[in-house]
Write a protein that holds these residues in place. Structure first.
Motif, short mmCIF file in Angstrom:
data_model
loop_
_atom_site.label_atom_id
_atom_site.label_comp_id
_atom_site.label_asym_id
_atom_site.label_seq_id
_atom_site.Cartn_x
_atom_site.Cartn_y
_atom_site.Cartn_z
N GLY A 42 15.57 9.42 35.29
CA GLY A 42 16.20 8.26 35.90
C GLY A 42 16.10 8.22 37.41
O GLY A 42 16.84 7.49 38.06
N LEU A 43 15.14 8.97 37.98
CA LEU A 43 15.01 9.01 39.44
C LEU A 43 14.00 8.01 39.98
O LEU A 43 14.06 7.63 41.15
CB LEU A 43 14.63 10.42 39.89
CG LEU A 43 15.65 11.52 39.52
CD1 LEU A 43 15.12 12.89 39.91
CD2 LEU A 43 16.99 11.23 40.17
N ILE A 44 13.05 7.58 39.12
CA ILE A 44 12.07 6.57 39.52
C ILE A 44 11.87 5.60 38.36
O ILE A 44 12.24 5.88 37.21
CB ILE A 44 10.70 7.19 39.91
CG1 ILE A 44 9.99 7.81 38.69
CG2 ILE A 44 10.84 8.19 41.04
CD1 ILE A 44 8.54 8.20 38.96
N THR A 45 11.28 4.46 38.68
CA THR A 45 10.79 3.53 37.67
C THR A 45 9.30 3.33 37.93
O THR A 45 8.83 3.52 39.06
CB THR A 45 11.50 2.16 37.72
OG1 THR A 45 11.28 1.57 39.00
CG2 THR A 45 12.99 2.31 37.45
N SER A 46 8.57 2.98 36.91
CA SER A 46 7.14 2.74 37.04
C SER A 46 6.82 1.42 36.37
O SER A 46 7.40 1.10 35.32
CB SER A 46 6.33 3.86 36.39
OG SER A 46 6.65 5.10 36.99
N HIS A 86 5.15 2.82 41.49
CA HIS A 86 6.35 3.64 41.30
C HIS A 86 7.39 3.27 42.35
O HIS A 86 7.06 3.05 43.52
CB HIS A 86 6.01 5.12 41.39
CG HIS A 86 4.95 5.53 40.44
ND1 HIS A 86 5.18 5.72 39.09
CD2 HIS A 86 3.62 5.76 40.62
CE1 HIS A 86 4.05 6.07 38.50
NE2 HIS A 86 3.09 6.09 39.40
N HIS A 87 8.66 3.22 41.93
CA HIS A 87 9.76 2.88 42.82
C HIS A 87 10.91 3.85 42.58
O HIS A 87 11.13 4.29 41.45
CB HIS A 87 10.27 1.45 42.54
CG HIS A 87 9.22 0.41 42.66
ND1 HIS A 87 8.89 -0.16 43.87
CD2 HIS A 87 8.42 -0.16 41.75
CE1 HIS A 87 7.92 -1.04 43.68
NE2 HIS A 87 7.62 -1.06 42.40
N LEU A 88 11.65 4.13 43.64
CA LEU A 88 12.86 4.96 43.50
C LEU A 88 13.96 4.15 42.84
O LEU A 88 14.10 2.96 43.09
CB LEU A 88 13.36 5.40 44.87
CG LEU A 88 12.62 6.50 45.58
CD1 LEU A 88 13.23 6.73 46.96
CD2 LEU A 88 12.66 7.78 44.79
#
Length: 127
Positions: free
Chosen positions: A103-107, A116-118
């Motif tokens: 749950g630390l990044i999304t892609s 990729h995003h935080l």
């Protein structure tokens, strides 16, 4: 932006293409042709050493995974992460999968690339 000449580039409703360039040093270069969309080439960092990682992140996540999380703050693609960190695409995929599962990044796939995003949790961990 710093430029060798005082110059205005009028877009007249056209877009502008921003092109990061390793071969552009110190100041940007404007390439303008009235028949083509304007292009602005700008210098990228010529440093090969990555920024120092916060010690707590490297201890918690491991050096490479912490470097991936730190680099994701700039919303890179998988290829950019591999290039920036000097690791293989497979290694980036493994690390981003673990960070995404935590749950630390999304892609998100955008055409042929994955961005990729935080997440707020990832940003809090970096903070």
């Amino acid at each position: 932006m710093r430029y060798p000449l005082d110059r205005d580039l009028h877009l007249r409703g056209r877009g502008i293409r921003l092109v990061p360039s390793y071969f552009c040093w110190d100041t940007p270069v404007a390439l303008a042709d009235e028949d083509l969309p304007p292009v602005l080439g700008f210098p990228v960092s010529h440093e090969h050493e990555p920024a120092p990682l916060p010690k707590h992140l490297a201890t918690l996540l491991g050096r490479t995974r912490a470097a991936v999380l730190y680099a994701v703050a700039g919303c890179p693609t998988s290829g950019e992460l591999a290039d920036r960190l000097g690791v293989s695409a497979a290694a980036v995929s493994r690390h981003t999968t673990v960070l995404r599962d935590a749950g630390l990044i999304t892609s998100r796939r955008h055409g042929a690339v994955v961005l990729h995003h935080l997440t707020p949790a990832g940003a809090a961990l970096l903070g």
